[in-house]
Design an enzyme around this catalytic site. Sequence first.
Site, short mmCIF file in Angstrom:
data_model
loop_
_atom_site.label_atom_id
_atom_site.label_comp_id
_atom_site.label_asym_id
_atom_site.label_seq_id
_atom_site.Cartn_x
_atom_site.Cartn_y
_atom_site.Cartn_z
N LYS A 93 -17.53 10.50 6.14
CA LYS A 93 -16.38 10.47 7.04
C LYS A 93 -15.53 11.71 6.79
CE LYS A 93 -12.27 9.08 6.77
NZ LYS A 93 -11.70 10.21 7.51
N GLU A 133 -11.15 11.13 -6.45
CA GLU A 133 -10.75 12.49 -6.81
C GLU A 133 -9.45 12.76 -6.07
OE1 GLU A 133 -12.00 14.28 -9.04
OE2 GLU A 133 -13.96 13.38 -9.35
N CYS A 162 -6.95 21.18 -4.68
CA CYS A 162 -6.46 20.19 -5.65
C CYS A 162 -6.27 20.83 -7.01
CB CYS A 162 -7.43 19.02 -5.73
SG CYS A 162 -9.13 19.56 -6.02
N GLU A 171 3.14 17.61 -6.10
CA GLU A 171 2.05 18.51 -5.73
C GLU A 171 2.41 19.21 -4.42
OE1 GLU A 171 -1.52 16.76 -4.01
OE2 GLU A 171 -2.73 18.33 -4.94
P1 NAD Z 1 -5.56 12.21 2.47
O1 NAD Z 1 -5.46 11.27 1.34
O2 NAD Z 1 -4.53 12.18 3.52
O3 NAD Z 1 -6.95 12.01 3.24
C1 NAD Z 1 -8.19 12.10 2.58
C2 NAD Z 1 -9.22 11.36 3.38
O4 NAD Z 1 -8.92 9.96 3.37
C3 NAD Z 1 -9.29 11.75 4.86
O5 NAD Z 1 -10.63 11.75 5.28
C4 NAD Z 1 -8.51 10.63 5.54
O6 NAD Z 1 -8.85 10.44 6.87
C5 NAD Z 1 -8.90 9.44 4.70
N1 NAD Z 1 -7.98 8.31 4.73
C6 NAD Z 1 -6.69 8.28 5.12
N2 NAD Z 1 -6.19 7.04 4.98
C7 NAD Z 1 -7.18 6.26 4.49
C8 NAD Z 1 -7.26 4.90 4.09
N3 NAD Z 1 -6.22 4.08 4.19
N4 NAD Z 1 -8.43 4.45 3.60
C9 NAD Z 1 -9.49 5.27 3.46
N5 NAD Z 1 -9.46 6.59 3.81
C10 NAD Z 1 -8.33 7.07 4.31
O7 NAD Z 1 -5.70 13.65 1.82
P2 NAD Z 1 -5.74 15.06 2.57
O8 NAD Z 1 -4.36 15.33 3.04
O9 NAD Z 1 -6.87 15.07 3.54
O10 NAD Z 1 -6.13 16.03 1.36
C11 NAD Z 1 -5.19 16.58 0.51
C12 NAD Z 1 -5.12 15.81 -0.80
O11 NAD Z 1 -6.44 15.70 -1.35
C13 NAD Z 1 -4.31 16.51 -1.86
O12 NAD Z 1 -3.51 15.60 -2.54
C14 NAD Z 1 -5.36 17.10 -2.79
O13 NAD Z 1 -4.91 17.34 -4.09
C15 NAD Z 1 -6.41 16.05 -2.73
N6 NAD Z 1 -7.71 16.61 -3.13
C16 NAD Z 1 -8.24 16.25 -4.33
C17 NAD Z 1 -9.43 16.81 -4.76
C18 NAD Z 1 -10.06 16.45 -6.08
O14 NAD Z 1 -11.22 16.76 -6.29
N7 NAD Z 1 -9.34 15.80 -6.99
C19 NAD Z 1 -10.08 17.73 -3.95
C20 NAD Z 1 -9.51 18.07 -2.72
C21 NAD Z 1 -8.32 17.50 -2.32
#
Ligand code: NAD
Length: 469
Positions: free
Chosen positions: A171, A244, A278, A373
Amino acid sequence: MTQTHTFHALVGGQLSTGSRQMPVINPSSEEVITHCPQATSEEVEHAIRVAREAWPGWRDTPLEQRRRVLHAIADRIEANAEELQRWLTLEQGKPLAGAAVETSQAPAILRYFAEADLSPRTLQDDEQQCAELHRRPLGVVAAIVPWNFPLVMACYKLGPALITGNVCLIKPSPTTPLATLRLGELIADLVPPGVVSILPDGGDIGPLLTGHPDIDKISFTGSTTTGRSVMRAAADNLQRITLELGGNDAAIVLDDVDVDAVAPQLFGLAFVNSGQVCMSIKRLYIQSGIYERMCDALAELARNAKVGDGLDPATQFGPLQNRKQFETVKRMLELAPQHGRIIAGGRAYGPGYFVEPTLIRDIEEGNPVVDEEIFGPVRSLLRFDDVEDAIRRANRSPYGLGSSVWTRDSARGKQIACRLESGSAWVNQHFAMAPHIPFGGHKQSGIGVEFGEAGLNEYTAIQSVVVAK
Ligand code: NAD
């Protein structure tokens, strides 16, 4: 390839334009790039059902064949790299050079996992019994991916899921579906029906996957806030989870470094992908003896940085990926002057979601600009005298993803790194990832790891097989 390409979603073994479409926005212009399928809840249910049916066949497919499929997927990505790079730049905003990193790392990850050693381990073999540790696949894996590295992060999850005998639903983030949909089109003939599905999400699919009784594992990358929701939803059916999550990585820079040599490295590692990483450096702790010189050197680099459309080869830093993130970072920029002094950048502008690389000096902890962050190109330069103080302050965060120490004395650097509360701790580098080295978060940066043997194991359940003699 043109921007009029008709995108198909690979759902349940079929490529389909779907029953409804959604627009995808170019963050460099705010214009619609194209429309693509948007999966309905019925299509999601269908994909889960077909995945469930496909699982036993894939699980029992000889390992050598699964290895071949992963290599074939890697080959397809490499053969279509240029096209994928263009979609990544159009939808994500990153410069083409950054997109090229994704299209080279994605196949490398797949090939690493294609060669994984999955043989059982003998725990005991004597006159009493033979005990072996086997690893079994979990079943249907849902891979939930964020928008900062859409293609490579999908492959972080696809590789270990498939090689261990799971089937996988990917997804993508609602704002970056195109490269992932294209991946599905490119590999549709390589995988048996239902083994891989791509679910383009209009924003409502995540919760349909978490907690679903027919999904056995959620591999989630995203924010800590969403990670909590995923964990709550997963509890109902005890879905396995890898989370993650967010990070607020500290870099501790000691005063023995060569400022001119280290400043460009710190700058690159703080602002890569316009700060939407991240594990980029987010808090820079700089020792007093070099604080002035380091601030000046970093500010100079920031002022000379070329921000623009990722399709322009001169661009170093693209826009933020979406309006929501742009507004969040703008709010941080507005707060910054209350807490420190902006010495470079500070401007957010459009059309597009552009933010200049911004550095704030004379700032301390205790305000959101440092403590939260910032997923964008805004970084804090904090001063310290005593290394013990820097370690304490670096560790005073709910996050624990990455951290680094910068010094000419790498032995001392390693001692300090070992005291930092983070899943990865580097010396004289940061965000240095490799497929064989696990990464994951301590504290609220996550649960579990990706990469390496430990990352592979997250897609399996242990089975002890014990035969009496
Ligand atoms: P987000 O949490 O908004 O979304 C991540 C994913 O989750 C998207 O595909 C989104 O559609 C989905 N999602 C949203 N609500 C959901 C729910 N209730 N249940 C299941 N899935 C859901 O994050 P983002 O804004 O897309 O990405 C940025 C964040 O991701 C930052 O905090 C960054 O640090 C983190 N990140 C972490 C890593 C890591 O490896 N630790 C890597 C990349 C990004």
